[in-house]
Write an enzyme that holds these catalytic residues in place. Structure first.
Site, mmCIF file in Angstrom:
data_model
loop_
_atom_site.group_PDB
_atom_site.id
_atom_site.type_symbol
_atom_site.label_atom_id
_atom_site.label_comp_id
_atom_site.label_asym_id
_atom_site.label_seq_id
_atom_site.Cartn_x
_atom_site.Cartn_y
_atom_site.Cartn_z
ATOM 1 N N ASP B 189 11.185 -14.580 -51.996
ATOM 2 C CA ASP B 189 10.362 -13.361 -51.897
ATOM 3 C C ASP B 189 8.928 -13.679 -51.483
ATOM 4 O OD1 ASP B 189 11.710 -10.894 -54.247
ATOM 5 O OD2 ASP B 189 12.560 -11.887 -52.498
ATOM 6 N N HIS B 222 14.375 -10.940 -50.492
ATOM 7 C CA HIS B 222 13.548 -10.347 -49.439
ATOM 8 C C HIS B 222 13.507 -11.184 -48.170
ATOM 9 C CE1 HIS B 222 11.455 -6.682 -50.960
ATOM 10 N NE2 HIS B 222 12.010 -7.110 -52.074
ATOM 11 N N HIS B 423 12.038 -13.049 -59.158
ATOM 12 C CA HIS B 423 12.710 -11.773 -58.874
ATOM 13 C C HIS B 423 12.221 -10.585 -59.690
ATOM 14 C CE1 HIS B 423 15.865 -9.504 -56.982
ATOM 15 N NE2 HIS B 423 16.674 -9.454 -58.007
ATOM 16 N N ASP B 600 15.226 1.972 -33.344
ATOM 17 C CA ASP B 600 14.595 1.233 -32.261
ATOM 18 C C ASP B 600 15.153 -0.179 -32.237
ATOM 19 O OD1 ASP B 600 11.345 -0.240 -31.828
ATOM 20 O OD2 ASP B 600 12.863 0.267 -30.323
ATOM 21 N N GLU B 611 17.727 10.436 -29.035
ATOM 22 C CA GLU B 611 18.041 9.600 -30.193
ATOM 23 C C GLU B 611 17.304 10.109 -31.407
ATOM 24 O OE1 GLU B 611 16.860 5.795 -28.808
ATOM 25 O OE2 GLU B 611 18.884 5.168 -28.291
ATOM 26 N N ASP B 644 7.087 11.803 -21.625
ATOM 27 C CA ASP B 644 7.939 10.944 -20.787
ATOM 28 C C ASP B 644 9.332 10.764 -21.387
ATOM 29 O OD1 ASP B 644 6.988 7.563 -21.790
ATOM 30 O OD2 ASP B 644 7.508 9.346 -22.954
#
Lengths: 160, 688
Positions: B189, B222, B423, B600, B611, B644
């Site tokens: 992490d 993580h 953790h 994306d 989308e 666009d």
């Protein structure tokens, strides 16, 4: 105004006690560490002495103490405490009077040494940690003393 | 006229032991005061945890949706060589940051620390180069790393850092930089949440290359690209490295999979990130192909009751199909040889029920071929508990809760002395449990807010006695009294809580009205507590928090409409709180970010209007949000400022902030359409 029915009062107490208990129920299994019982009881508005607290703990502990207190045992005992209005908080003027007893010459303050002596040798003595924590907030650094009237006023405002 | 109590005390003070009694009184009063403070502190902690946890609960609803997205948007990776091509990246002459050359020398690593301390940024070329070398190095290493105190006299173990560079720098400053005599193990992490995850990674990897025998890194939950999408690393990388961020993320994904799963010190102390299960198999762990475990996010199981100990550091996970090739768009239903289908498919309900307690039931159906991946999940996600036994970790949705006898079993089976893990956040930075056989070490201080918790690290010498050092990497806190520290943290927690309350204003109003059958405009405070909990589901002790949330009403009733209005005033001031869409967006902000980042897929920073619309439609249907198609279209179009046909993700999120901002400036609108104002207005960063 008509006072509420006793069942409603008790129901409300039950909810309050449950909420307070849950704050310290870290594993969500309806138990708390016995060392947190004092904090829980105090957070519900009571102000027991250490001795009184000890007696309460004996009442809520298991027959073979496990170090944990179960909610099922705590609830009825605590409800009774609230119903009987036991361990009421100390009024401000009494607190002031107590400080004045320790300051017989009525200077309006206690020196750091005096406070330490009283708090760690008399009554139900503080641990070193408790003493340090109290000093950190209470001491007026310039005079190295505790102006108890101001101190009380400050703490009481905080208490909410 | 004095009250009877006063008279009683008055007489008491005249008795023989006056000073004794006076002292006792003061002590009694003081202890109650401190207890109240302690309660406030715990409540505050709870607020933070439950808000964080509640955010993760959305994952339960979203898993189908996420799996759809991942299936449809995970890219076909045929360009594996892309990220290897860093040599062609030019470093401009005016670049003043640190420059690296390989093989790395100790002073390079030290220079990095210094450079980052001065807030410089490492150029993408060096980042990629470093990651490339890191991967080359990690590939040769075993799953379980072995360290010996014969070589290094002392070993320092650090826990979660979560992107908080200040804490890492502090540790090096206080404990000393890594060297052959000073070994370090970082227990996972390293990233997410804090703002300097990239810098931490660079430093850690650099030292690992410089001192390969003495500097080790364990994988945490993580260190996982799926988790990073949601918790900040992906965003941080794309923000800091606009051109090459994509490449960096790709290779990072790989590097994470190659990290050690555990470290063993003198064959006696086991260090791993989360915990263990009741079927620990270190031999299996040592043999398995750790690289195949791309992600350990597993499907969230039914949650029982409240968050309990609320570790909260990870998201709700969903299961990894073992053996899934990198970037392969295979339909997942075929890859797990599990009798009830994939954990997120139609059979999911059954799987989830089996995955709930008791633990034994869950293991029943598992075959050997897939059990090893669950070993990894267990290691990265489990938490210790005080009760005996071993049950599924329903809070995190993966791994388990393991009791003292499980630890004892593990230690005996492998002849170990104790276990070090991380953790979980701890107020003091560390905590022993299971009769001091398990040590949790957490190194990110002030995790929620200045003053919220200490960080700690632990040192082991040849005798393997743990020596713990605590700190708080913020000079300010030392000068505050406990009272002040608690107030500050409390304020911060309350602000978050008010935000949440505000985001649910309409629902709250509905609930309050239910309790006000006579339409008096008033409800009892008890009803208030019930209503708030039924809307927010945070499991908080509302009656304890009441004084901070509700202006004291003497007769135990509350005028709820004006309370809600005050809430709005606190929050977004002149915001039009009738806009339910806005509230919904506001409430789901963290999810939106994650969703859009998944959408994306090529990390280009753009998604097409179409989308966006599809994604949003699916999202709202899964979340049971009622939004008309028109509203979505309007939203999409208004965000596409340059017309666009593409939406820049960052601009969308900025647009959302503009919407908040412009509403507060007086032009309220029914549907949050970003007006054609320029972006210069939105300088206020939104609080996460």
């Amino acid at each position: 105004m008509v006072s509420p029915l006793p069942e409603l009062v008790i129901a409300e107490f039950h909810k309050k006690i449950k909420d307070a208990f849950e704050v310290f129920d870290h594993e969500a299994n309806n138990t708390v560490d016995v060392r947190e019982i004092g904090t829980i009881i105090r957070s519900l508005g009571c102000c027991p002495s250490e001795g009184e607290l000890h007696d309460l703990i004996v009442e809520v502990e298991e027959e073979e103490p496990t170090g944990y207190i179960r909610f099922e045992k705590f609830l009825p005992v605590m409800t009774k405490v609230l119903l009987e209005k036991r361990y009421r908080p100390i009024p401000e003027d009494i607190l002031l009077r107590a400080f004045e007893v320790l300051d017989p010459s009525k200077r309006g303050f206690l020196t750091k040494e005096e406070l330490i002596k009283y708090m760690t040798e008399e009554g139900e003595p503080f641990s070193q940690e408790e003493m340090e924590e109290m000093l950190s907030a209470a001491i007026d650094p310039e005079s190295n003393s505790i102006r108890y009237k101001d101190y009380i006023a400050m703490m009481v405002v905080d208490d909410g | 006229v004095q009250s009877p109590i006063s008279i009683y005390y008055h007489l008491t003070f005249h008795a023989e032991f006056a000073s004794f009694k006076a002292a006792a009184l003061i002590q009694r009063w003081y202890r109650r005061y401190m207890a109240r403070l302690e309660t406030r502190r715990c409540c505050t902690w709870r607020i933070f945890q439950s808000i964080e946890y509640a955010g993760q609960q959305d994952h339960v609803k979203l898993h189908d949706f996420f799996s759809y997205l991942v299936d449809h948007f995970t890219p076909n990776s045929n360009h594996e060589s892309e990220y290897d091509d860093y040599e062609s990246i030019e470093v401009p002459d005016n670049y003043t940051g640190p420059r690296l050359s390989f093989p790395l020398l100790p002073n390079h690593a030290t220079a990095l620390v210094e450079a980052f301390r001065l807030k410089q940024q490492l150029h993408a070329r060096y980042v990629l180069n470093l990651l490339h070398e890191t991967r080359k190095h990690l590939v040769q290493l075993p799953n379980i790393n072995r360290v010996s105190t014969c070589y290094s006299e002392e070993i320092t173990v650090c826990g979660d850092l979560h992107g908080q560079l200040d804490d890492l720098i502090f540790i090096f400053h206080k404990n000393g930089l890594p060297s052959p005599e000073r070994a370090y193990v970082f227990n996972g992490d390293f990233v997410d949440r804090g703002k300097e995850s990239v810098e931490i990674l660079m430093i850690l990897f650099a030292f690992m290359l410089v001192y390969p025998k003495e500097f080790r890194l364990n994988r945490g939950n993580h260190e996982d690209h799926m988790v990073n999408l949601r918790y900040g690393l992906t965003k941080e990388v794309m923000h800091k490295y606009k051109t090459h961020g994509k490449k960096i993320l790709k290779i990072l994904q790989d590097v994470f999979c190659w990290l050690h799963l555990a470290t063993l010190v003198d064959e006696k102390v086991l260090i791993l990130h989360g915990g263990v299960s009741d079927m620990p198999d270190l031999e299996l762990l040592a043999k398995l192909d750790r690289h195949k475990v791309l992600t350990t996010e597993v499907v969230s199981c039914e949650r029982e009751g409240r968050a309990g100990s609320c570790p909260g550091a990870g998201s709700a996970p969903w299961a990894p199909p073992p053996g899934l090739p990198r970037g392969h768009r295979a339909s997942r239903s075929s890859s797990i040889p599990c009798s009830c289908g994939p954990p997120w498919g139609p059979g999911a309900g059954r799987c989830r029920q089996q995955a709930g307690p008791p633990r034994a039931g869950r293991r029943g159906f598992r075959k050997e071929t897939i059990s090893w991946s669950f070993q990894v999940v267990d290691i990265l996600w489990s938490d210790p508990m005080a009760q005996e036994g071993c049950k599924a970790n329903t809070v995190r949705g993966g791994g388990c809760y393991f009791g003292p006898s499980v630890t004892e079993q593990l230690l005996q089976k492998y002849n170990l002395q104790f276990l070090i893990r991380s953790h979980e956040r701890k107020p003091e930075g560390y905590e022993f449990c299971h009769r001091r056989k398990v040590l949790t070490i957490f190194s990110a201080s002030n995790y929620y807010e200045v003053g919220s918790n200490r960080g700690a690290y632990v040192k082991l010498g040849p005798a393997l006695t743990p020596y713990i050092v605590q700190y708080q990497a913020n000079k300010e806190t030392h000068r505050l009294t406990m009272r002040q520290r608690i107030s500050r943290v409390e304020e911060s927690a309350l602000r978050s809580l008010w935000e949440k309350l505000f985001a649910s204003s309409l629902d709250l109003l509905g609930e309050f009205k239910k309790h006000d059958a006579d339409k008096t405009g008033l409800i009892t405070l008890s009803a208030w507590a019930e209503a708030v909990e039924s809307v927010l589901h945070l499991g908080l002790p509302w009656r304890m928090l009441k004084p901070q949330l509700v202006n004291s009403s003497t007769d135990n009733t509350l005028e709820y409409k004006s309370w809600l209005e005050d809430l709005a005033k606190e929050q977004l001031s002149r915001e039009n709180i009738q806009s339910s869409l806005l509230e919904t967006l506001y409430r789901n902000r963290p999810n939106l970010e994650a969703i859009f980042r998944i959408t994306d897929s090529d990390h280009s920073g753009f998604i097409s209007l179409d989308e966006f619309r599809q994604t949003w439609k699916l999202f709202s249907s899964h979340m049971n949000i009622d939004i008309t198609d028109d509203c979505i279209c309007d939203l999409a179009r208004s965000i596409d400022l340059n017309r666009d046909g593409h939406i820049d993700i960052n601009e969308f999120l900025e647009a959302f902030r503009i919407v908040e901002q412009s509403s507060t400036e007086g032009d309220t609108s029914d549907c949050p359409q970003a007006t054609n104002t320029d972006n210069s207005g939105c300088s206020k960063p939104s609080k996460r």
